[in-house]
Design a protein around this motif. Structure first.
Motif, PDB file in Angstrom:
ATOM      1  N   MET A  92       0.831  -1.202   0.000  1.00  0.00           N
ATOM      2  CA  MET A  92       0.000   0.000   0.000  1.00  0.00           C
ATOM      3  C   MET A  92       0.868   1.255   0.000  1.00  0.00           C
ATOM      4  SD  MET A  92      -3.002  -1.133   2.693  1.00  0.00           S
ATOM      5  CE  MET A  92      -3.769   0.484   2.633  1.00  0.00           C
ATOM      6  N   TYR A  93       1.978   1.232   0.717  1.00  0.00           N
ATOM      7  CA  TYR A  93       2.903   2.366   0.777  1.00  0.00           C
ATOM      8  C   TYR A  93       3.460   2.675  -0.613  1.00  0.00           C
ATOM      9  CZ  TYR A  93       7.019   5.069   2.263  1.00  0.00           C
ATOM     10  OH  TYR A  93       7.983   6.048   2.425  1.00  0.00           O
ATOM     11  N   LYS A  94       3.702   1.613  -1.412  1.00  0.00           N
ATOM     12  CA  LYS A  94       4.226   1.765  -2.770  1.00  0.00           C
ATOM     13  C   LYS A  94       3.114   1.984  -3.805  1.00  0.00           C
ATOM     14  CE  LYS A  94       8.665   1.273  -2.087  1.00  0.00           C
ATOM     15  NZ  LYS A  94       9.636   2.340  -2.447  1.00  0.00           N
ATOM     16  N   GLU A  95       1.879   2.117  -3.326  1.00  0.00           N
ATOM     17  CA  GLU A  95       0.720   2.399  -4.176  1.00  0.00           C
ATOM     18  C   GLU A  95       0.505   1.319  -5.243  1.00  0.00           C
ATOM     19  OE1 GLU A  95       1.219   6.318  -5.735  1.00  0.00           O
ATOM     20  OE2 GLU A  95       0.928   7.288  -3.779  1.00  0.00           O
ATOM     21  N   ARG A  96       0.640   0.081  -4.821  1.00  0.00           N
ATOM     22  CA  ARG A  96       0.336  -1.035  -5.718  1.00  0.00           C
ATOM     23  C   ARG A  96      -1.175  -1.140  -5.913  1.00  0.00           C
ATOM     24  NH1 ARG A  96       5.090  -3.441  -7.932  1.00  0.00           N
ATOM     25  NH2 ARG A  96       6.704  -3.447  -6.321  1.00  0.00           N
ATOM     26  N   SER A  97      -1.584  -1.817  -6.984  1.00  0.00           N
ATOM     27  CA  SER A  97      -3.016  -2.031  -7.205  1.00  0.00           C
ATOM     28  C   SER A  97      -3.555  -2.993  -6.148  1.00  0.00           C
ATOM     29  CB  SER A  97      -3.257  -2.611  -8.601  1.00  0.00           C
ATOM     30  OG  SER A  97      -2.729  -3.929  -8.704  1.00  0.00           O
ATOM     31  N   SER A  98      -4.866  -3.051  -6.053  1.00  0.00           N
ATOM     32  CA  SER A  98      -5.484  -3.856  -4.996  1.00  0.00           C
ATOM     33  C   SER A  98      -5.119  -5.326  -5.100  1.00  0.00           C
ATOM     34  CB  SER A  98      -7.010  -3.688  -5.043  1.00  0.00           C
ATOM     35  OG  SER A  98      -7.518  -4.060  -6.322  1.00  0.00           O
ATOM     36  N   TYR A  99      -5.121  -5.892  -6.314  1.00  0.00           N
ATOM     37  CA  TYR A  99      -4.819  -7.312  -6.470  1.00  0.00           C
ATOM     38  C   TYR A  99      -3.329  -7.589  -6.343  1.00  0.00           C
ATOM     39  CZ  TYR A  99      -9.652  -8.141  -7.788  1.00  0.00           C
ATOM     40  OH  TYR A  99     -11.018  -8.236  -7.774  1.00  0.00           O
TER      41      TYR A  99
END
Length: 315
Positions: A92-99
């Motif tokens: 989440m910190y690296k702003e990855r997608s939800s999946y």
């Protein structure tokens, strides 16, 4: 100022985690079991806010306080919540997608579960496979004695032997069960954290629609390679056999999910009623020996032949 805020927030999240842990230890039953899914949330939230290094420091502090204020038995729980929580939080910190976040978190939780598995075997001498096999044998013996008089004597022995052979396979797929547990644990913890972060920071974290789920092509190679190994190796091959059956089980489940995702996608493209894909999924789960294989094949075709792109081009 930022360091002071980070330290204060870390102490707060550590305290929240320890409070949840103590509640779980002293409150057995359904409520305690449900709170297990909340345990990783402090780690996820803090790592999401400050990165994995700060999350690791919180994890170390939680381990120390767990030994001081809780029991040694609760250390594996902290290991699971910490490793899985930091993995999800860093994604989440690296702003990855939800999946992508779900996948990374699943790996973290699986590592935590495997760590617990190894610790219980190395330091406590507990073999999960032996425990499961013993419990299954006891249950089978009781069932056999209860229903032996009710079964047709000519076919009774054959039917019972088939059941016993199926039960004997269960301990071999313990790693797959652990992996599936990690995947489910990651999903629920991620969903709870999304709700918390959206409430506190007024953000819009959410899972993408299920119809947009797309697995990498490499999953097909893992599936087919493990399928071939399942026909070649036997239980006498030890680790090779266990690896083959578990990779085959896990990749098969992922391909079924991909097939379900395509069904939902196709229904949306064709503007069918939302009830149709739901009915198909329910029927597939009720008749797994027939329909789940078809759904798995559909998932293979979707990944291997870019089936969605072809449908969209025709549209």
């Amino acid at each position: 100022m930022n360091n002071t805020k980070r330290i204060t927030e870390g102490a707060l999240m550590t305290g929240v985690y320890l409070l949840l842990l103590l509640v779980i230890i002293f409150m057995l039953g359904i409520i305690g079991s449900l709170l297990l899914f909340v345990l990783p949330v402090p780690f996820i939230f803090y790592t999401y806010r400050h990165g994995w290094k700060s999350g690791a420091l919180m994890f170390i502090a939680s381990l120390i306080f767990t030994m001081l204020f809780a029991t040694v038995v609760s250390l594996p729980i902290t290991l699971l919540a910490g490793v899985g929580g930091i993995s999800l939080g860093q994604a989440m910190y690296k702003e990855r997608s939800s999946y992508e976040t779900w996948a990374i978190g699943s790996v973290g939780f699986i590592i935590g579960i495997v760590g617990i598995y190894l610790i219980t075997q190395l330091f406590f001498g507990i073999s999960w496979a032996d425990q499961v096999r013993e419990s299954l044998n006891q249950a089978f013996t009781m069932t056999e004695s209860m229903f032996s008089g009710m079964l047709d004597q000519e076919n009774a022995e054959e039917q019972l032997q088939m059941v016993r052979e199926q039960l004997n396979v269960l301990p071999d797929i313990i790693p797959s069960v652990l992996a599936i547990t990690g995947i489910v644990y990651a999903f629920i913890s991620q969903w709870l954290t999304y709700k918390l972060v959206n409430r506190i920071e007024q953000t819009q974290f959410k899972f993408s629609p299920f119809r947009e789920m797309q697995l990498p092509t490499s999953i097909l190679w893992y599936y087919f390679f493990s399928l071939i190994l399942n026909y070649i190796v036997s239980s006498e091959n030890g680790m090779v056999y266990l690896a083959a059956i578990n990779v085959f089980t896990l990749t098969g489940i992922l391909l079924v999910l991909q097939g379900f995702s395509f069904i939902v996608f196709y229904a949306q493209v064709k503007k069918w009623s939302k009830a149709i894909p739901i009915v198909v999924i329910v029927l597939s789960l009720l008749l797994p020996q027939i329909l789940l294989y078809l759904v798995r094949i559909l998932g293979i075709i979707d990944i291997g032949f870019s089936l969605r792109q072809r449908v969209e081009e025709k549209k």
